[in-house]
Write a protein that holds these residues in place. Structure first.
Motif, mmCIF file in Angstrom:
data_model
loop_
_atom_site.group_PDB
_atom_site.id
_atom_site.type_symbol
_atom_site.label_atom_id
_atom_site.label_comp_id
_atom_site.label_asym_id
_atom_site.label_seq_id
_atom_site.Cartn_x
_atom_site.Cartn_y
_atom_site.Cartn_z
ATOM 1 N N ALA A 212 0.839 -1.195 0.000
ATOM 2 C CA ALA A 212 0.000 0.000 0.000
ATOM 3 C C ALA A 212 0.878 1.250 0.000
ATOM 4 C CB ALA A 212 -0.900 -0.002 1.232
ATOM 5 N N HIS A 213 0.312 2.345 -0.453
ATOM 6 C CA HIS A 213 1.034 3.614 -0.393
ATOM 7 C C HIS A 213 0.013 4.747 -0.329
ATOM 8 C CE1 HIS A 213 0.246 2.922 -4.694
ATOM 9 N NE2 HIS A 213 0.191 4.235 -4.795
ATOM 10 N N PRO A 214 0.317 5.814 0.372
ATOM 11 C CA PRO A 214 1.533 5.980 1.180
ATOM 12 C C PRO A 214 1.453 5.166 2.466
ATOM 13 C CG PRO A 214 0.080 7.830 1.539
ATOM 14 C CD PRO A 214 -0.572 6.991 0.467
ATOM 15 N N VAL A 215 2.584 5.002 3.115
ATOM 16 C CA VAL A 215 2.639 4.298 4.395
ATOM 17 C C VAL A 215 2.895 5.326 5.492
ATOM 18 C CG1 VAL A 215 3.840 2.580 5.784
ATOM 19 C CG2 VAL A 215 3.478 2.173 3.341
ATOM 20 N N ILE A 216 1.949 5.431 6.408
ATOM 21 C CA ILE A 216 2.108 6.325 7.560
ATOM 22 C C ILE A 216 2.000 5.460 8.806
ATOM 23 C CG2 ILE A 216 1.208 8.314 8.802
ATOM 24 C CD1 ILE A 216 0.097 9.350 6.167
ATOM 25 N N ALA A 217 3.136 5.214 9.434
ATOM 26 C CA ALA A 217 3.191 4.322 10.592
ATOM 27 C C ALA A 217 3.871 5.024 11.754
ATOM 28 C CB ALA A 217 3.938 3.040 10.240
ATOM 29 N N ASN A 218 3.550 4.559 12.953
ATOM 30 C CA ASN A 218 4.134 5.179 14.140
ATOM 31 C C ASN A 218 3.998 4.218 15.307
ATOM 32 O OD1 ASN A 218 5.263 7.031 15.892
ATOM 33 N ND2 ASN A 218 3.833 8.680 15.415
ATOM 34 N N LEU A 219 4.687 4.543 16.383
ATOM 35 C CA LEU A 219 4.596 3.786 17.624
ATOM 36 C C LEU A 219 3.312 4.173 18.354
ATOM 37 C CD1 LEU A 219 6.612 1.808 19.067
ATOM 38 C CD2 LEU A 219 7.266 3.744 20.496
ATOM 39 N N VAL A 220 2.739 3.227 19.089
ATOM 40 C CA VAL A 220 1.525 3.486 19.860
ATOM 41 C C VAL A 220 1.908 3.907 21.278
ATOM 42 C CG1 VAL A 220 -0.646 2.506 20.690
ATOM 43 C CG2 VAL A 220 0.287 1.789 18.486
ATOM 44 N N GLU A 221 1.262 4.944 21.773
ATOM 45 C CA GLU A 221 1.610 5.471 23.090
ATOM 46 C C GLU A 221 1.003 4.635 24.219
ATOM 47 O OE1 GLU A 221 -0.075 9.335 23.757
ATOM 48 O OE2 GLU A 221 -2.136 8.613 23.625
ATOM 49 N N GLY A 222 1.623 4.713 25.388
ATOM 50 C CA GLY A 222 1.024 4.236 26.623
ATOM 51 C C GLY A 222 0.840 2.746 26.781
ATOM 52 N N LEU A 223 1.607 1.932 26.065
ATOM 53 C CA LEU A 223 1.490 0.483 26.200
ATOM 54 C C LEU A 223 2.728 -0.082 26.895
ATOM 55 C CD1 LEU A 223 0.117 -0.549 22.688
ATOM 56 C CD2 LEU A 223 -1.154 -0.551 24.840
ATOM 57 N N LYS A 224 2.517 -1.094 27.715
ATOM 58 C CA LYS A 224 3.648 -1.747 28.363
ATOM 59 C C LYS A 224 4.516 -2.451 27.335
ATOM 60 C CE LYS A 224 4.859 -4.925 32.100
ATOM 61 N NZ LYS A 224 4.340 -5.794 33.198
ATOM 62 N N TYR A 225 3.848 -3.006 26.311
ATOM 63 C CA TYR A 225 4.556 -3.672 25.215
ATOM 64 C C TYR A 225 4.232 -2.896 23.933
ATOM 65 C CZ TYR A 225 4.618 -7.386 28.712
ATOM 66 O OH TYR A 225 4.781 -8.106 29.874
ATOM 67 N N PRO A 226 5.032 -1.905 23.591
ATOM 68 C CA PRO A 226 4.711 -1.030 22.453
ATOM 69 C C PRO A 226 4.891 -1.733 21.108
ATOM 70 C CG PRO A 226 6.847 -0.457 23.367
ATOM 71 C CD PRO A 226 6.268 -1.499 24.277
ATOM 72 N N PHE A 227 4.203 -1.220 20.109
ATOM 73 C CA PHE A 227 4.333 -1.745 18.751
ATOM 74 C C PHE A 227 4.039 -0.636 17.751
ATOM 75 C CE2 PHE A 227 -0.086 -2.487 19.985
ATOM 76 C CZ PHE A 227 -0.795 -1.995 18.893
ATOM 77 N N LEU A 228 4.352 -0.910 16.491
ATOM 78 C CA LEU A 228 4.080 0.007 15.387
ATOM 79 C C LEU A 228 2.907 -0.510 14.568
ATOM 80 C CD1 LEU A 228 7.787 0.127 14.540
ATOM 81 C CD2 LEU A 228 6.561 2.271 14.685
ATOM 82 N N TYR A 229 2.122 0.410 14.019
ATOM 83 C CA TYR A 229 1.110 -0.007 13.048
ATOM 84 C C TYR A 229 0.906 1.097 12.019
ATOM 85 C CZ TYR A 229 -2.862 2.840 14.751
ATOM 86 O OH TYR A 229 -3.702 3.871 15.076
ATOM 87 N N SER A 230 0.279 0.724 10.887
ATOM 88 C CA SER A 230 0.067 1.660 9.782
ATOM 89 C C SER A 230 -1.387 2.101 9.724
ATOM 90 C CB SER A 230 0.426 1.000 8.448
ATOM 91 O OG SER A 230 1.778 0.670 8.402
ATOM 92 N N LEU A 231 -1.593 3.360 9.398
ATOM 93 C CA LEU A 231 -2.947 3.884 9.240
ATOM 94 C C LEU A 231 -3.550 3.425 7.915
ATOM 95 C CD1 LEU A 231 -2.602 7.626 10.347
ATOM 96 C CD2 LEU A 231 -3.595 5.751 11.660
ATOM 97 N N SER A 232 -4.846 3.114 7.939
ATOM 98 C CA SER A 232 -5.568 2.845 6.692
ATOM 99 C C SER A 232 -6.509 4.000 6.363
ATOM 100 C CB SER A 232 -6.370 1.545 6.803
ATOM 101 O OG SER A 232 -7.351 1.645 7.818
ATOM 102 N N ASP A 233 -6.816 4.812 7.367
ATOM 103 C CA ASP A 233 -7.687 5.975 7.193
ATOM 104 C C ASP A 233 -6.849 7.232 7.395
ATOM 105 O OD1 ASP A 233 -9.690 7.885 7.156
ATOM 106 O OD2 ASP A 233 -10.363 7.451 9.201
ATOM 107 N N PHE A 234 -6.724 8.051 6.346
ATOM 108 C CA PHE A 234 -5.897 9.255 6.430
ATOM 109 C C PHE A 234 -6.712 10.519 6.704
ATOM 110 C CE2 PHE A 234 -3.318 6.730 3.213
ATOM 111 C CZ PHE A 234 -2.505 6.185 4.198
#
Length: 277
Positions: free
Chosen positions: A71-93
């Motif tokens: 997919a493009h564009p790819v807008i991903a970031n770290l999720v705040e406030g989690l003990k076990y953080p992860f990254l995910y990509s937005l599908s809704d811009f």
């Protein structure tokens, strides 16, 4: 005259020093060529293993992240406030550039994505259950993977079901970003009480609200365009094998829960503490 005589003498090419330099240069060149050939032949296998590592032969094949168009564009970031953080990509811009999605605004401000309630809930439950990491978290209606990655980064195996192709692309990106290809199996299907095809209603601009029921899909977003399409459906009992210990089952299917549960009757009839918690 002596100096003139020396200048006229033929230069010795094969001196011990020149031979040594030649051998060292050749060795370095051969080493470089060997390493380059190893990278070219092994990298595709490594990447393929990274994004897809099915453990069982199933009635439905896992979604092929490796060969899926990105997919493009790819807008991903770290999720705040989690003990076990992860990254995910937005599908809704959102509406660009006038009214971008709130997480895009947060990213531009140097902030992480806002924590989704489901991510925190999944991690809290899995910590309380303190189950064996070999047990499975089943994510029905995975969307872009907010629950899937919350479990996977804790070390749990995940079976994720999502019928919307655009969301599957985002899950594949998250599998790569979080390096959890050996833990996550993704299936391009809606779970139901029978195998075959069903009509699914995709909501343009709000793919997270897509649903089997047209009414459920448009309940909160009546002005969004709706696209009806045929998607594969399969009962959980036909995918999850009896030997696979399931720890937690999460279902978010916008009103289709009854059919999902009906198709998981064998799974739900397992004794607590043995195969299903």
């Amino acid at each position: 005259m002596a100096n003139a005589w020396k200048r006229n003498q033929p230069t010795k090419i094969l001196t011990p020093k020149s031979i040594l330099l030649f051998l060292l240069s050749s060795l370095l060149l051969l080493t470089f060529l060997y390493l380059a050939s190893q990278i070219q032949t092994s990298t595709p296998k490594t990447l393929k293993t990274l994004v897809q590592n099915p453990i069982f032969e199933r009635k439905i094949k896992p979604f092929d992240c490796y060969n899926s168009p990105q997919a493009h564009p790819v807008i991903a970031n770290l999720v705040e406030g989690l003990k076990y953080p992860f990254l995910y990509s937005l599908s809704d811009f959102g509406n660009l550039p006038e009214k971008p999605h709130k997480n895009i605004v947060r990213t531009l401000k140097g902030k992480p994505f806002r924590k989704a309630d489901i991510s925190g809930t999944v991690q809290e439950l899995l910590e309380k259950l303190k189950g064996d990491k070999n047990r499975i978290f089943v994510d029905v209606g995975a969307n872009v993977g907010l629950a899937t990655f919350a479990a996977a980064v804790m070390g749990f195996r995940v079976l994720a079901f999502e019928p919307v192709f655009e969301n599957l692309q985002r899950i594949c990106e998250g599998i790569y970003f979080n390096r959890v290809g050996n833990l996550v199996e993704v299936f391009e299907a809606a779970t139901s009480d029978s195998s075959g095809n069903i009509t699914f209603h995709k909501l343009v601009g709000r793919l997270d609200n897509s649903a089997v029921s047209a009414t459920s899909a448009k309940m909160a977003f009546k002005s969004n365009e709706e696209i009806a399409l045929q998607v594969k459906s399969i009962p959980l009992d036909e995918v999850i094998q009896e030997s696979e210990p399931v720890l937690l089952l999460k279902i978010d299917v916008q009103g289709w829960e009854y059919h999902v549960l009906k198709g998981a009757s064998k799974l739900l009839s397992r004794k607590k503490g043995e195969r299903l918690t």
